[in-house]
Scaffold this motif. Structure first.
Motif, mmCIF file in Angstrom:
data_model
loop_
_atom_site.group_PDB
_atom_site.id
_atom_site.type_symbol
_atom_site.label_atom_id
_atom_site.label_comp_id
_atom_site.label_asym_id
_atom_site.label_seq_id
_atom_site.Cartn_x
_atom_site.Cartn_y
_atom_site.Cartn_z
ATOM 1 N N PRO A 433 0.812 -1.228 0.000
ATOM 2 C CA PRO A 433 0.000 0.000 0.000
ATOM 3 C C PRO A 433 0.846 1.280 0.000
ATOM 4 O O PRO A 433 0.516 2.242 -0.710
ATOM 5 C CB PRO A 433 -0.822 -0.138 1.286
ATOM 6 C CG PRO A 433 -0.983 -1.605 1.456
ATOM 7 C CD PRO A 433 0.343 -2.173 1.031
ATOM 8 N N LEU A 434 1.928 1.291 0.783
ATOM 9 C CA LEU A 434 2.787 2.479 0.785
ATOM 10 C C LEU A 434 3.416 2.697 -0.582
ATOM 11 O O LEU A 434 3.484 3.832 -1.080
ATOM 12 C CB LEU A 434 3.875 2.337 1.849
ATOM 13 C CG LEU A 434 3.447 2.494 3.310
ATOM 14 C CD1 LEU A 434 4.648 2.313 4.232
ATOM 15 C CD2 LEU A 434 2.792 3.846 3.549
ATOM 16 N N LEU A 435 3.882 1.629 -1.206
ATOM 17 C CA LEU A 435 4.497 1.758 -2.526
ATOM 18 C C LEU A 435 3.487 2.276 -3.537
ATOM 19 O O LEU A 435 3.785 3.181 -4.332
ATOM 20 C CB LEU A 435 5.052 0.402 -2.964
ATOM 21 C CG LEU A 435 5.682 0.344 -4.361
ATOM 22 C CD1 LEU A 435 6.864 1.307 -4.464
ATOM 23 C CD2 LEU A 435 6.124 -1.084 -4.687
ATOM 24 N N ALA A 436 2.283 1.706 -3.532
ATOM 25 C CA ALA A 436 1.270 2.105 -4.512
ATOM 26 C C ALA A 436 0.817 3.550 -4.291
ATOM 27 O O ALA A 436 0.725 4.342 -5.248
ATOM 28 C CB ALA A 436 0.085 1.158 -4.429
ATOM 29 N N LEU A 437 0.550 3.909 -3.040
ATOM 30 C CA LEU A 437 0.123 5.285 -2.764
ATOM 31 C C LEU A 437 1.252 6.271 -3.039
ATOM 32 O O LEU A 437 1.010 7.378 -3.514
ATOM 33 C CB LEU A 437 -0.337 5.386 -1.310
ATOM 34 C CG LEU A 437 -1.648 4.645 -0.977
ATOM 35 C CD1 LEU A 437 -1.871 4.625 0.529
ATOM 36 C CD2 LEU A 437 -2.836 5.291 -1.694
ATOM 37 N N GLY A 438 2.486 5.866 -2.752
ATOM 38 C CA GLY A 438 3.620 6.740 -3.034
ATOM 39 C C GLY A 438 3.796 6.977 -4.517
ATOM 40 O O GLY A 438 4.039 8.117 -4.969
ATOM 41 N N ARG A 439 3.653 5.925 -5.324
ATOM 42 C CA ARG A 439 3.787 6.097 -6.774
ATOM 43 C C ARG A 439 2.626 6.913 -7.338
ATOM 44 O O ARG A 439 2.813 7.695 -8.272
ATOM 45 C CB ARG A 439 3.872 4.739 -7.457
ATOM 46 C CG ARG A 439 5.206 4.052 -7.231
ATOM 47 C CD ARG A 439 5.361 2.805 -8.064
ATOM 48 N NE ARG A 439 6.692 2.222 -7.898
ATOM 49 C CZ ARG A 439 7.111 1.117 -8.516
ATOM 50 N NH1 ARG A 439 6.285 0.451 -9.310
ATOM 51 N NH2 ARG A 439 8.331 0.658 -8.317
ATOM 52 N N LEU A 440 1.432 6.709 -6.776
ATOM 53 C CA LEU A 440 0.299 7.544 -7.223
ATOM 54 C C LEU A 440 0.566 9.004 -6.894
ATOM 55 O O LEU A 440 0.314 9.894 -7.728
ATOM 56 C CB LEU A 440 -0.975 7.064 -6.542
ATOM 57 C CG LEU A 440 -2.238 7.880 -6.814
ATOM 58 C CD1 LEU A 440 -2.587 7.873 -8.296
ATOM 59 C CD2 LEU A 440 -3.409 7.356 -5.987
ATOM 60 N N ARG A 441 1.070 9.266 -5.712
ATOM 61 C CA ARG A 441 1.398 10.650 -5.327
ATOM 62 C C ARG A 441 2.419 11.251 -6.302
ATOM 63 O O ARG A 441 2.266 12.399 -6.755
ATOM 64 C CB ARG A 441 1.961 10.663 -3.893
ATOM 65 C CG ARG A 441 2.352 12.041 -3.376
ATOM 66 C CD ARG A 441 3.061 11.902 -2.025
ATOM 67 N NE ARG A 441 4.322 11.193 -2.146
ATOM 68 C CZ ARG A 441 5.490 11.778 -2.469
ATOM 69 N NH1 ARG A 441 5.537 13.070 -2.696
ATOM 70 N NH2 ARG A 441 6.587 11.058 -2.546
ATOM 71 N N GLU A 442 3.458 10.489 -6.629
ATOM 72 C CA GLU A 442 4.485 10.976 -7.563
ATOM 73 C C GLU A 442 3.880 11.288 -8.933
ATOM 74 O O GLU A 442 4.187 12.313 -9.555
ATOM 75 C CB GLU A 442 5.581 9.924 -7.711
ATOM 76 C CG GLU A 442 6.447 9.728 -6.472
ATOM 77 C CD GLU A 442 7.429 8.579 -6.632
ATOM 78 O OE1 GLU A 442 7.205 7.737 -7.532
ATOM 79 O OE2 GLU A 442 8.407 8.524 -5.875
ATOM 80 N N ARG A 443 3.005 10.397 -9.400
ATOM 81 C CA ARG A 443 2.419 10.571 -10.731
ATOM 82 C C ARG A 443 1.475 11.779 -10.771
ATOM 83 O O ARG A 443 1.477 12.549 -11.742
ATOM 84 C CB ARG A 443 1.687 9.293 -11.140
ATOM 85 C CG ARG A 443 1.355 9.201 -12.621
ATOM 86 C CD ARG A 443 2.613 9.189 -13.493
ATOM 87 N NE ARG A 443 3.487 8.080 -13.210
ATOM 88 C CZ ARG A 443 3.489 6.937 -13.887
ATOM 89 N NH1 ARG A 443 2.639 6.756 -14.882
ATOM 90 N NH2 ARG A 443 4.354 5.990 -13.600
ATOM 91 N N LEU A 444 0.688 11.929 -9.745
ATOM 92 C CA LEU A 444 -0.232 13.069 -9.717
ATOM 93 C C LEU A 444 0.502 14.393 -9.575
ATOM 94 O O LEU A 444 0.027 15.444 -10.046
ATOM 95 C CB LEU A 444 -1.227 12.898 -8.564
ATOM 96 C CG LEU A 444 -2.245 11.756 -8.715
ATOM 97 C CD1 LEU A 444 -3.084 11.620 -7.459
ATOM 98 C CD2 LEU A 444 -3.128 11.967 -9.945
ATOM 99 N N ALA A 445 1.666 14.347 -8.930
ATOM 100 C CA ALA A 445 2.465 15.571 -8.764
ATOM 101 C C ALA A 445 3.188 15.954 -10.033
ATOM 102 O O ALA A 445 3.776 17.040 -10.116
ATOM 103 C CB ALA A 445 3.455 15.388 -7.616
ATOM 104 N N GLY A 446 3.147 15.055 -11.015
ATOM 105 C CA GLY A 446 3.794 15.361 -12.303
ATOM 106 C C GLY A 446 5.261 15.095 -12.305
ATOM 107 O O GLY A 446 5.980 15.529 -13.186
#
Length: 446
Positions: A433-446
């Motif tokens: 979950p941390l990895l997935a949420l972290g990658r989503l955060r990175e992607r949304l931040a551009g």
């Protein structure tokens, strides 16, 4: 010999270690008196007979087998860091007449104590231990969440992983004698059997930390590429370990005895090569193999995790890292499959029965944090970070998180032998979950 039509090296590493020791025990058929009734687990009191004195040829075979077992003991006393060969190694050496004063047998028995778990009134052995794998995933997840590379705990974790690099040859060198050693193993002390999965994931976790990781990563990449099978995929421990005819042997009815290439291990390997931008020929062959393994429903089989959610959650990040565009038909088919199995809560779950019944692929009467995270990783890699299904999966993970930061997960989402030996990794419910949420955060931040 390995070049013969039938060799112990046709079996996977976990099977061959078990079979050699088991063959010794079965040949000698040791009998011990017991003051408890063991008929419930197969004992046949009064009917077990000791074998005749072994022939000269059999004595020679026993000598070779004993030497083979001794040569493969790990530093912690185990064989392969897993339960079956360890148990049978102890039984085999005892059956050969050795006592606890024998260095190898004594070390094995003493090491076994560290494998035992006190569970209330019960004392039970663990099936395996995964400190290197767990540490690598934790490091990868924490860095994806923005924890600074110079954080003391991340530095300690990185230094630990570097100290665990395998620098000696093991059984894999039987098939690849000219390949230099490198990479990492799953367990505490298993230099004989480094695996491709750890060697794919750990460099992703270590790259760019600035703790002297470059040389270890380079050696790991070289070893990983050398372990690619002829068809383009990767197995976990060996090259081209695909003798499927072995399952016709009567004693091979207990589970997996081969280590053929799998979608999840291949995908992790591709994610490494694509992220680093190296070994493009090997990556192209791997991509071709992985695309050919996609199921008709759009998912991928998960060999080492349950099941099609795990395979798909590994495949899309690997393909994206190697330049497969988000509008590629395989990407869109995978997303459509994920959409079709997402539950009303936004979470995902897959029953282990999916290994035997396709109707359970991506489906369950429950949801889990780890399996939802695998789906989220796939959505992000497919370019769907801003879509509703992705948001629902992320919202599910945030809502299901406990106040102490952990997640509840009682179901087994790791796989040893599909359906026969399932694993509950206690950190999967946190790291993924941390990895997935972290990658989503990175992607949304551009």
């Amino acid at each position: 010999p390995p070049s013969s039509p039938f060799s112990i090296y046709d079996f996977s590493c976990w099977a061959r270690q078990t079979f050699v020791a088991l063959a010794v025990a079965q040949s000698l058929r040791p009998v011990r008196p017991a003051d408890v009734d063991l008929t419930a687990i197969g004992a046949i009191p009064g009917r077990t007979r000791r074998p005749r004195r072994p022939s000269l040829l059999r004595r020679r075979a026993l000598t070779v087998a004993e030497r083979w077992i001794r040569e493969r003991q790990d530093a912690d006393g185990s064989w392969g860091g897993i339960q079956p060969p360890w148990v049978w190694g102890i039984i085999a050496l005892a059956a050969l007449g050795h006592g606890l004063d024998d260095p190898v047998l004594g070390k094995a028995v003493e090491g076994w104590r560290g494998f035992m778990v006190e569970d209330g009134e019960r004392l039970r052995p663990e099936a395996c231990q995964s400190p290197v794998w767990d540490t690598g995933l934790a490091l990868l997840a924490l860095r994806a969440c923005g924890v600074a590379d110079d954080h003391p705990q991340l530095v300690r974790a990185g230094e630990y992983l570097l100290s665990e690099e395998v620098r000696v040859k093991g059984d894999w060198a039987i098939r690849k004698p000219d390949l230099a050693p490198g990479g990492w193993a799953f367990e505490y002390e298993n230099d004989n059997y480094p695996d491709v999965d750890d060697t794919a994931v750990l460099p992703l976790a270590l790259q760019g930390m600035g703790i002297g990781e470059e040389a270890a990563i380079a050696r790991g990449v070289e070893w990983l590429v050398g372990m690619q099978s002829r068809g383009g995929g990767w197995g976990a421990f060996d090259v081209d370990n695909s003798a499927m005819w072995l399952y016709r042997i009567p004693f091979c009815d207990f589970g997996k005895v081969t280590d053929e290439p799998s979608a999840d291990v291949t995908a992790h390997s591709l994610e490494l090569l694509g992220t680093l931008g190296v070994e493009r020929d090997a990556a192209e062959r791997g991509v071709e193999w992985l695309l050919s393994e996609q199921e008709e429903d759009g998912s991928w089989f998960g060999r080492w995790g349950v099941n099609h959610l795990y395979g798909t959650g590994a495949a899309l990040p690997g393909l994206e890292a190697c330049g497969i565009p988000h509008d590629h038909p395989s990407m869109r088919r995978a997303v459509a499959w994920l959409d079709s199995v997402q539950q009303e809560s936004g979470g995902f779950g897959e029953d282990i029965r999916s290994y035997g019944n396709p109707a359970w692929r991506g489906r369950a009467n429950f949801t889990t944090a780890s399996q939802t995270a695998w789906a989220l990783l796939a959505y992000v890699a497919a370019g769907n970070a801003e879509d509703l299904a992705t948001r629902r999966a992320a919202d599910y993970l945030c809502a299901a998180q406990r106040t102490d930061g952990d997640w509840e997960e009682e179901h087994f989402t790791g796989t040893g032998f599909p359906l026969d030996f399932m694993i509950r990794y206690h950190l999967y419910r946190i790291t993924f979950p941390l990895l997935a949420l972290g990658r989503l955060r990175e992607r949304l931040a551009g």
